[in-house]
Design a protein around this motif. Structure first.
Motif, PDB file in Angstrom:
ATOM      1  N   TYR A 199       3.085 -48.564 -50.762  1.00 13.78           N
ATOM      2  CA  TYR A 199       3.621 -47.959 -49.541  1.00 13.78           C
ATOM      3  C   TYR A 199       5.048 -47.451 -49.776  1.00 13.78           C
ATOM      4  N   CYS A 216      -7.150 -40.340 -43.205  1.00 12.68           N
ATOM      5  CA  CYS A 216      -6.329 -39.260 -43.776  1.00 12.68           C
ATOM      6  C   CYS A 216      -7.263 -38.170 -44.292  1.00 12.68           C
ATOM      7  N   ASP A 235      -5.755 -48.526 -51.005  1.00 13.53           N
ATOM      8  CA  ASP A 235      -5.305 -48.283 -49.639  1.00 13.53           C
ATOM      9  C   ASP A 235      -3.815 -48.592 -49.547  1.00 13.53           C
ATOM     10  N   ILE A 236      -3.024 -47.562 -49.315  1.00 11.44           N
ATOM     11  CA  ILE A 236      -1.568 -47.717 -49.266  1.00 11.44           C
ATOM     12  C   ILE A 236      -1.124 -48.651 -48.146  1.00 11.44           C
ATOM     13  N   SER A 237      -1.938 -48.743 -47.092  1.00 12.23           N
ATOM     14  CA  SER A 237      -1.555 -49.602 -45.968  1.00 12.23           C
ATOM     15  C   SER A 237      -1.774 -51.083 -46.266  1.00 12.23           C
ATOM     16  N   GLN A 238      -2.435 -51.375 -47.375  1.00 15.52           N
ATOM     17  CA  GLN A 238      -2.686 -52.763 -47.763  1.00 15.52           C
ATOM     18  C   GLN A 238      -1.818 -53.224 -48.928  1.00 15.52           C
ATOM     19  N   TRP A 277       4.479 -43.438 -49.791  1.00 15.32           N
ATOM     20  CA  TRP A 277       4.103 -43.165 -48.404  1.00 15.32           C
ATOM     21  C   TRP A 277       4.180 -41.689 -48.019  1.00 15.32           C
ATOM     22  N   CYS A 319      -6.777 -37.243 -47.845  1.00 16.82           N
ATOM     23  CA  CYS A 319      -7.321 -38.289 -48.724  1.00 16.82           C
ATOM     24  C   CYS A 319      -8.832 -38.100 -48.892  1.00 16.82           C
ATOM     25  N   LYS A 366      -5.040 -43.607 -47.509  1.00 17.05           N
ATOM     26  CA  LYS A 366      -5.171 -44.509 -46.369  1.00 17.05           C
ATOM     27  C   LYS A 366      -6.350 -44.055 -45.525  1.00 17.05           C
TER      28      LYS A 366
END
Length: 91
Positions: A58, A25, A50-53, A62, A28, A22
């Protein structure tokens, strides 16, 4: 085993590495540097997600980001060991 050549068949084409992280981070960012360098050395292709997308990513990862997948299978999380990644990529 490939009977004609007596060795295990590998996936055709270059190995694929996926970095799941993400923005903002620092782990990351560190993982990205290792993945980019090792993939450049070994000829593997890599992508970043991107984990937030992505709701599915997620839910799955997460608490582990950054996560590195090799050919779709989880290889590691949090910290990426360059030597271990090279070995996983057959280098």
């Amino acid at each position: 085993m490939d009977g004609m050549f007596g060795r295990t068949k590998k996936k055709s084409g270059p190995r694929a590495v996926t970095l799941i992280g993400k923005p903002g981070c620092h782990l990351c960012d560190d993982a990205r540097e290792v993945v980019a360098k090792v993939c450049a050395e070994t000829g593997a292709v890599w992508e970043e997600k991107d984990i937030s997308q992505d709701e599915e990513l997620y839910r799955a990862y997460w608490e582990q980001i950054p996560v590195v997948l090799v050919d779709g299978e989880q290889h590691t999380f949090w910290r990426v060991d360059p030597e271990r990644l090279r070995r996983a990529l057959g280098a």
